[in-house]
Design a protein around this motif. Structure first.
Motif, PDB file in Angstrom:
ATOM      1  N   SER A 220      83.920  85.684  29.753  1.00  0.00           N
ATOM      2  CA  SER A 220      84.178  85.793  28.328  1.00  0.00           C
ATOM      3  C   SER A 220      84.551  84.439  27.742  1.00  0.00           C
ATOM      4  N   ARG A 305      94.650  92.011  24.037  1.00  0.00           N
ATOM      5  CA  ARG A 305      93.197  91.921  24.190  1.00  0.00           C
ATOM      6  C   ARG A 305      92.775  91.258  25.488  1.00  0.00           C
ATOM      7  N   ALA A 329      85.998 103.531  24.573  1.00  0.00           N
ATOM      8  CA  ALA A 329      85.841 102.550  23.497  1.00  0.00           C
ATOM      9  C   ALA A 329      87.174 102.146  22.889  1.00  0.00           C
ATOM     10  N   MET A 332      88.699  98.785  23.774  1.00  0.00           N
ATOM     11  CA  MET A 332      88.293  97.551  23.099  1.00  0.00           C
ATOM     12  C   MET A 332      89.186  97.250  21.910  1.00  0.00           C
ATOM     13  N   ASP A 334      92.416  98.352  21.850  1.00  0.00           N
ATOM     14  CA  ASP A 334      93.800  98.452  22.318  1.00  0.00           C
ATOM     15  C   ASP A 334      94.566  99.526  21.566  1.00  0.00           C
ATOM     16  N   PRO A 342      82.908 101.668  16.892  1.00  0.00           N
ATOM     17  CA  PRO A 342      82.345 100.568  17.680  1.00  0.00           C
ATOM     18  C   PRO A 342      80.877 100.328  17.332  1.00  0.00           C
ATOM     19  N   ASP A 346      78.677  97.979  21.912  1.00  0.00           N
ATOM     20  CA  ASP A 346      79.959  98.341  22.515  1.00  0.00           C
ATOM     21  C   ASP A 346      79.850  99.684  23.232  1.00  0.00           C
ATOM     22  N   ARG A 349      78.234  99.251  26.513  1.00  0.00           N
ATOM     23  CA  ARG A 349      79.153  98.759  27.539  1.00  0.00           C
ATOM     24  C   ARG A 349      80.050  99.880  28.054  1.00  0.00           C
ATOM     25  N   CYS A 350      80.476 100.767  27.160  1.00  0.00           N
ATOM     26  CA  CYS A 350      81.290 101.911  27.581  1.00  0.00           C
ATOM     27  C   CYS A 350      80.519 102.800  28.549  1.00  0.00           C
ATOM     28  N   ARG A 382      88.303 102.748  30.622  1.00  0.00           N
ATOM     29  CA  ARG A 382      88.907 102.152  29.428  1.00  0.00           C
ATOM     30  C   ARG A 382      89.602 100.828  29.751  1.00  0.00           C
ATOM     31  N   VAL A 385      86.817  98.059  30.396  1.00  0.00           N
ATOM     32  CA  VAL A 385      85.679  97.910  29.496  1.00  0.00           C
ATOM     33  C   VAL A 385      85.652  96.574  28.768  1.00  0.00           C
ATOM     34  N   LYS A 386      86.808  95.960  28.517  1.00  0.00           N
ATOM     35  CA  LYS A 386      86.798  94.683  27.796  1.00  0.00           C
ATOM     36  C   LYS A 386      86.842  93.483  28.742  1.00  0.00           C
TER      37      LYS A 386
END
Length: 447
Positions: A220, A305, A329, A332, A334, A342, A346, A349-350, A382, A385-386
């Motif tokens: 990231s 985050r 989701a 993402m 929080d 989303p 997104d 990605r979930c 969850r 996911v980020k």
């Protein structure tokens, strides 16, 4: 003596089987305890994730643990010397004397389980059904509980049923095992016969393709570049006259993988709440996160985050019946619940992370209609996911069968092989710790 273990994979129908059984055996002498009981109907409506550490928000009418236990004790109308002796024995067994003045809503996961067991045993049931009774308890208390159940079954002629996802928790003294397969109970058998029928879980169950997919995730661009992920000096947390953490020092460097251990009530979840920015007392403490001193201008959301988090408290706070993919989701954002829509990528990605945890087919299933084990896998998706820099996993394998435990450990071990990934994990089971653990922090209860 009759002690029955009800076992089966996650979503095999154990809870539905017990529900049918309870309806057939409707009686005032049947008692059922499930981990999903949470704090009870009088409290759940006002519960939110951070409430345990924001005690100024607790209603003054919220009862203490001692008040609720005494009320349950007196409900039977049997206030004899023998029953008072049982009360003292249970308080001593579960170390409850130090918890009686605490608000029920502030109890830790393990303390809550001890409270629930004590409250139920006061009713002197003829049939006691317990759903995953050992999760959340430290090793000493698990052994004590097993001895207590054996005593109750033999000396009080109490029938006991234990519903277990973690089948290596089956006590040696069970008299029969009933396995559920796709909702159907198999013929009862002995513990030895059940063990002979089981196929061992492979050393790894995550496929090579999925392992490589995790390792290939891009780095990231928004990550902190830091050395000290967590740095605490002389941290003390008190609630009234009760000290939870006393002059604690702890440094977690970037890329380290820690096991955080300690008996029930030693302050593990409180310590994690300081890191996750859920505890308001953090701003009065000397705490540095991601090389930034707490209170130096960062917001709670700046901190969150970069953190993936799952815990019994988080599981307890999800009470809305949203589709599983929206629960994922929410990681993402929080948030507990999802208050923003989303983007399509997104959601992709979930779905990817749901597939990694073997539950992609449950993406659109309402969360509260899933089994507790499936819910835990959703909450783990969850947390990941980020693609967080810091993973905080508080009892992440609660309610999972042996296969899914191995899968989750595989995912953790693979994820932590990537650069810049730091792990803090809490568990009361040594065998649950992933192979990547290199450091340990043990907490002791403050006197």
């Amino acid at each position: 003596m009759k002690v029955t273990a009800i076992v089966g994979r996650n979503a095999s129908g154990k809870t539905q089987y017990i529900d049918r059984l309870r309806k057939r055996m409707a009686s005032d002498r049947v008692r059922y305890i499930a981990f999903s009981d949470s704090y009870g109907p009088n409290v759940d409506g006002q519960y939110y994730l951070q409430l345990r550490w924001n005690q100024h928000d607790i209603d003054h009418e919220t009862p203490t643990a001692g008040e609720l236990l005494e009320h349950s004790f007196l409900l039977t109308g049997d206030d004899t010397v023998e029953r008072r002796r049982l009360q003292r024995h249970l308080y001593a067994l579960f170390h409850l004397d130090g918890l009686l003045d605490k608000y029920i809503i502030t109890l830790s996961s393990g303390e809550l389980r001890k409270f629930q067991l004590t409250k139920t045993l006061f009713s002197d049931p003829q049939l006691l059904i317990m759903d995953n009774p050992f999760i959340g308890l430290d090793a000493e208390t698990r052994d004590q509980l097993k001895q207590l159940l054996l005593t109750l079954a033999t000396e009080r002629d109490m029938e006991v049923m234990l519903v277990l996802a973690k089948t290596d928790d089956i006590p040696d003294f069970v008299t029969e095992v009933v396995e559920l397969r796709q909702g159907e109970p198999q013929p009862p058998c002995s513990r030895a016969e059940y063990d002979r029928r089981q196929s061992p879980v492979p050393p790894h169950v995550l496929t090579q393709t999925r392992r490589e997919a995790i390792l290939s995730l891009p780095v990231s661009s928004g990550d902190y570049v830091c050395q000290r992920v967590v740095d605490m000096h002389g941290v003390t947390i008190r609630y009234g006259t009760r000290t939870i953490l006393n002059s604690l020092d702890w440094t977690v460097m970037n890329g380290e993988r820690w096991a955080l251990t300690g008996q029930n009530g030693s302050g593990k979840s409180t310590l994690l709440s300081l890191i996750c920015a859920d505890n308001p007392q953090a701003y009065a403490c000397d705490i540095t996160l991601f090389d930034r001193p707490r209170g130096s201008g960062e917001t709670i959301w700046d901190i969150k985050r970069h953190i993936g988090y799952v815990s019994p408290e988080m599981h307890r706070s999800y009470r809305r019946n949203l589709p599983a993919i929206r629960i994922v989701a929410s990681g993402m954002m929080d948030s507990v619940g999802l208050y923003a829509v989303p983007r399509a990528q997104d959601y992709d990605r979930c779905r990817w992370w749901l597939d990694i945890f073997g539950i992609g087919h449950l993406a659109d299933r309402p969360f509260l209609q899933l089994s507790s084990g499936e819910q835990r896998l959703v909450l783990l998706a969850r947390a990941f996911v980020k693609d967080p820099q810091l993973l905080i996993l508080d009892e992440p394998l609660h309610g999972l069968d042996l296969w899914n435990r191995r899968l989750v450990k595989d995912v953790i071990e693979t994820f932590c092989q990537r650069p810049g990934k730091t792990l803090i994990m809490v568990t009361h089971y040594e065998e649950e710790l992933p192979a990547v653990i290199t450091r340990r922090k043990a907490l002791a209860r403050c006197l």
